[in-house]
Design an enzyme around this catalytic site. Structure first.
Site, PDB file in Angstrom:
ATOM      1  N   ASP A  78       0.818  -1.212   0.000  1.00 24.86           N
ATOM      2  CA  ASP A  78       0.000   0.000   0.000  1.00 24.86           C
ATOM      3  C   ASP A  78       0.854   1.265   0.000  1.00 24.86           C
ATOM      4  O   ASP A  78       0.461   2.281  -0.573  1.00 24.86           O
ATOM      5  CB  ASP A  78      -0.931   0.006   1.224  1.00 24.86           C
ATOM      6  CG  ASP A  78      -2.179  -0.827   0.982  1.00 24.86           C
ATOM      7  OD1 ASP A  78      -2.096  -1.784   0.199  1.00 24.86           O
ATOM      8  OD2 ASP A  78      -3.226  -0.526   1.579  1.00 24.86           O
ATOM      9  N   SER A 468      -5.251   4.755   5.542  1.00 26.10           N
ATOM     10  CA  SER A 468      -4.200   3.871   6.029  1.00 26.10           C
ATOM     11  C   SER A 468      -4.344   3.715   7.534  1.00 26.10           C
ATOM     12  O   SER A 468      -4.869   4.603   8.218  1.00 26.10           O
ATOM     13  CB  SER A 468      -2.832   4.480   5.705  1.00 26.10           C
ATOM     14  OG  SER A 468      -1.823   3.904   6.508  1.00 26.10           O
TER      15      SER A 468
END
Length: 551
Positions: A78, A468
């Site tokens: 990510d 996140s």
């Protein structure tokens, strides 16, 4: 055994010939066939050390009397996918990986699985595959990286890179200092050091009982991690013999335990998506309302990076998940004594576990007045949205501000970089949901820049996208219905007043229903941004975040 379908009887002579051609010995042909689903890749830091772990798992399987077969799955980092179109593939990769594991296990009738994972979407994908297949399985998460050090100060990925960019743009650090930080932020293999999504899901996997004790927090570069990998391979063969299945382990009770631990830790908001999707794959009745039902049962009792200095290795040394489970099992009435892949119940496993009460607090002495995560409802989010309360300063639990609206992450970043966001603003980033993005991108770049510019307690950000696990500040995500589905977030205009009320779990747009209805009449139908390929298929099939963004 399941694998008898490809190796037993006269009609399976061709199958045995193919197995022999791979190097399987006649002495091993009758042993349990155990697949090692490895997400190794040398571009993802959390996965670069997996070749050693594959060997240890394989040794464990062979030592216990099984035959090991390694196969690969995709893995998205990510961090590397962040801030560009690559992030659109991160959440969709969860379903792709689950499909890959299911395909390999069913096509070759494997008797059991060891699922080698680590980073954000890979671990929940492995859990989804495990409950979907419901054959004996155990998960090995490869572990967190060690903290870095720069100029005698501890460094970590989020604070020393994403947030450092904001400091650089604010002229608080020099170009040379920024590059020095980036070189020292991630010194070893492993998942990023804080309680971001990867480590949150590793912790919840251990809580669910799908990995061995200490697996979640044992550092990626430790000998302990190698021993856990060996023991997991060994245990996989025993699970086949005992026929202890994932759906014997992942139940409504163990999922509730995972939610309680998530609240106690203040982990990543992505866990909401993943726990809902895991439950759906296993046919377990779990809804967003179940998360809200547990919100009053526990307050945050552990605080880790990115909202505090201690990291995952510090947590490991303070007792880790075993320490947390002992505290919860002894003090929280709603915590259930479940059994995992060890075959031993939680209370028995943790009864003698030592832990540091200065890091793992007693629930009677919580760190904050709230759980680490929360679900908000209101006219912006009739079907709910989520917030990482652990990342919000208590002075900001009630926030009212004026909307500044952007139809993409890139547009919001441009405004932030041009200093167009001021104290009292509420950044609205829409059309970034599962369908609208497509892929529900993480908004780590704008949230980190917001904090780096000193606006973490002075401005808010709301989105139908997600965050996140490293996000902190007044950041609300997963707004449902999303803009692409005609949700009210699509009707917000610049200057509208937005209220975020964490204690009362509310998020509201201070605009009348009549005005919203007039705006809705002018709203243009949404057109898919991607017309071909995997993302187009995903956008057509994906459900909303309140149902786990399932396919």
């Amino acid at each position: 055994m399941r694998s008898d379908a490809i190796k037993k009887g006269i009609a399976r002579a061709p199958h045995r010939a193919l197995l022999y051609s791979t190097g399987v010995s006649k002495k091993n042909i009758d042993k349990p066939f155990i697949g090692i689903a490895s997400s190794f890749t040398d571009i993802v830091p959390g996965h670069t050390g997996m070749r050693d772990l594959e060997r240890q798992i394989e040794k464990g399987i062979q030592s216990a009397g099984g035959q090991a077969f390694i196969f690969g799955t995709p893995a998205v980092c990510d961090g590397l996918a962040m801030g560009h179109k690559g992030m659109r593939y991160s959440l969709p990769s969860r379903d792709l990986i689950a499909d890959c594991v299911e395909t390999m296990a069913e096509a070759h009738q494997l008797d059991g699985l060891v699922l080698l994972s680590n980073c954000d979407k890979i671990t929940p994908a492995m859990l989804i595959a495990a409950v979907r297949l419901n054959i004996p399985a155990i998960i090995v998460t490869a572990g967190p990286m060690l903290a870095g050090e720069c100029n005698c100060e501890k460094t970590s990925f989020i604070k020393s890179t994403f947030e450092a960019i904001g400091k650089y743009r604010n002229n608080e650090i020099t170009d040379e200092q920024l590059h020095e930080l980036e070189e020292n932020a991630c010194p070893t293999a492993g998942s990023c050091q804080g309680l971001y999504t990867a480590n949150t899901m590793a912790c919840l996997t251990e809580v669910l009982g799908m990995s061995l004790p200490e697996c979640a927090t044992a550092p990626a570069v430790s000998s302990l991690k190698k021993r856990i990998a060996f023991d997991s391979g060994y245990r996989a063969v025993e699970l086949v013999k005992e026929q202890l299945l994932p759906l014997d382990i992942i139940t409504k009770d163990s999922l509730r335990n995972a939610i309680l631990c998530d609240y106690a830790l203040g982990g990543s908001t992505n866990s909401f998506l993943h726990l809902l999707a895991i439950a759906h794959a296993g046919g377990i009745d779990l809804k967003l309302s179940d998360f809200e039902d547990l919100t009053s049962k526990i307050k945050q009792i552990v605080k880790l990076d990115p909202t505090a200095l201690p990291n995952m290795v510090d947590f490991h040394n303070a007792g880790g998940i075993k320490g947390l489970l002992r505290v919860l099992a002894e003090n929280v009435e709603d915590f259930t004594d479940t059994t995992g892949v060890t075959g031993i119940n939680i209370k028995e496993i943790v009864k003698n576990t030592a832990y540091k009460p200065e890091l793992i607090h007693n629930p009677s002495n919580p760190i904050t007045t709230q759980p680490g995560l929360g679900v908000l409802y209101g006219n912006i989010a009739q079907e709910g949205c989520v917030i990482k309360i652990s990342g919000v300063d208590e002075s900001c639990y009630y926030f009212e501000g004026s909307a500044k609206v952007f139809d993409s992450e890139e547009a919001s970043m441009q405004a932030l970089e041009n200093d167009e966001i001021k104290e009292g603003d509420v950044i609205v980033i829409r059309y970034e949901g599962p369908k609208g993005s497509p892929g529900m991108r993480e908004m780590l770049a704008p949230t980190s820049l917001l904090v780096g510019k000193g606006l973490g307690t002075k401005a808010a950000l709301i989105t139908d996208g997600r965050f996140s696990g490293g996000t902190r500040g007044i950041c609300v995500g997963h707004i449902c219905p999303e803009a692409a589905s005609g949700g009210n977030i699509a009707l917000i205009e610049n200057g509208d007043k937005v209220v975020i009320d964490i204690p009362n779990r509310k998020i509201n747009l201070l605009v009348s229903d009549e005005v919203l209805e007039e705006r809705r009449k002018k709203l243009k139908p949404f057109e898919l941004k991607v017309k071909t390929g995997y993302l187009a298929k995903y956008a057509r099939c994906v459900q909303d975040a309140s149902h786990g963004a399932i396919i």
